[in-house]
Design a protein around this motif. Structure first.
Motif, PDB file in Angstrom:
ATOM      1  N   GLU A  26       0.837  -1.204   0.000  1.00 23.61           N
ATOM      2  CA  GLU A  26       0.000   0.000   0.000  1.00 23.61           C
ATOM      3  C   GLU A  26       0.871   1.254   0.000  1.00 23.61           C
ATOM      4  O   GLU A  26       0.594   2.209  -0.726  1.00 23.61           O
ATOM      5  N   GLU A  27       1.923   1.251   0.821  1.00 27.98           N
ATOM      6  CA  GLU A  27       2.842   2.389   0.850  1.00 27.98           C
ATOM      7  C   GLU A  27       3.500   2.572  -0.507  1.00 27.98           C
ATOM      8  O   GLU A  27       3.675   3.702  -0.980  1.00 27.98           O
ATOM      9  N   LYS A  28       3.865   1.455  -1.135  1.00 22.98           N
ATOM     10  CA  LYS A  28       4.513   1.494  -2.447  1.00 22.98           C
ATOM     11  C   LYS A  28       3.580   2.125  -3.481  1.00 22.98           C
ATOM     12  O   LYS A  28       4.018   2.942  -4.299  1.00 22.98           O
ATOM     13  N   LYS A  29       2.296   1.776  -3.432  1.00 27.24           N
ATOM     14  CA  LYS A  29       1.333   2.366  -4.365  1.00 27.24           C
ATOM     15  C   LYS A  29       1.267   3.877  -4.169  1.00 27.24           C
ATOM     16  O   LYS A  29       1.216   4.634  -5.136  1.00 27.24           O
ATOM     17  N   GLY A  30       1.288   4.301  -2.913  1.00 24.97           N
ATOM     18  CA  GLY A  30       1.264   5.735  -2.627  1.00 24.97           C
ATOM     19  C   GLY A  30       2.516   6.434  -3.132  1.00 24.97           C
ATOM     20  O   GLY A  30       2.436   7.525  -3.717  1.00 24.97           O
ATOM     21  N   ILE A  31       3.652   5.811  -2.943  1.00 25.77           N
ATOM     22  CA  ILE A  31       4.919   6.390  -3.403  1.00 25.77           C
ATOM     23  C   ILE A  31       4.942   6.457  -4.926  1.00 25.77           C
ATOM     24  O   ILE A  31       5.357   7.467  -5.502  1.00 25.77           O
ATOM     25  N   ASP A  34       2.960   9.333  -5.979  1.00 22.00           N
ATOM     26  CA  ASP A  34       3.709  10.574  -5.740  1.00 22.00           C
ATOM     27  C   ASP A  34       4.745  10.805  -6.832  1.00 22.00           C
ATOM     28  O   ASP A  34       4.930  11.927  -7.311  1.00 22.00           O
ATOM     29  N   ILE A  35       5.439   9.739  -7.243  1.00 18.22           N
ATOM     30  CA  ILE A  35       6.452   9.849  -8.297  1.00 18.22           C
ATOM     31  C   ILE A  35       5.797  10.264  -9.610  1.00 18.22           C
ATOM     32  O   ILE A  35       6.305  11.140 -10.319  1.00 18.22           O
ATOM     33  N   ARG A  36       4.651   9.660  -9.931  1.00 19.61           N
ATOM     34  CA  ARG A  36       3.926  10.051 -11.151  1.00 19.61           C
ATOM     35  C   ARG A  36       3.552  11.535 -11.094  1.00 19.61           C
ATOM     36  O   ARG A  36       3.665  12.247 -12.103  1.00 19.61           O
ATOM     37  N   ASP A  37       3.112  11.986  -9.930  1.00 23.68           N
ATOM     38  CA  ASP A  37       2.756  13.399  -9.771  1.00 23.68           C
ATOM     39  C   ASP A  37       3.961  14.306 -10.014  1.00 23.68           C
ATOM     40  O   ASP A  37       3.835  15.365 -10.649  1.00 23.68           O
TER      41      ASP A  37
END
Length: 82
Positions: A26-31, A34-37
């Motif tokens: 889940e943390e990885k999906k959030g990161i 963030d990287i895509r953003d």
């Protein structure tokens, strides 16, 4: 066999490991989001995202590997007259 042991496995330990992996996923999906953003922000600011990705890849390499890659790329360019 204890109550928490199933099929030779400590069920509590297994559950704990699986839950930790799930949290990290889940943390990885959030990161990743963030990287895509950040890449979208960079693109909006006029930066070439493809080149940025290449630069990031190069920065991860050690100097010797980077030098070898650059040497081979230049050698291939010369061989193909490009």
């Amino acid at each position: 066999m204890s109550e928490t042991e199933v099929g030779g496995f400590a069920a509590d330990r297994l559950r704990s490991l699986v839950e930790r992996i799930e949290r990290l996923e889940e943390e990885k999906k959030g990161i990743c989001s963030d990287i895509r953003d950040i890449f979208a922000e960079a693109k909006g600011a006029g930066f070439d995202v493809k080149i940025m990705r290449a630069v990031i890849k190069l920065r991860k390499m050690n100097a010797a590997d980077r030098d070898e890659q650059e040497f081979l790329l230049e050698t291939y360019r010369k061989a193909l007259d490009i």
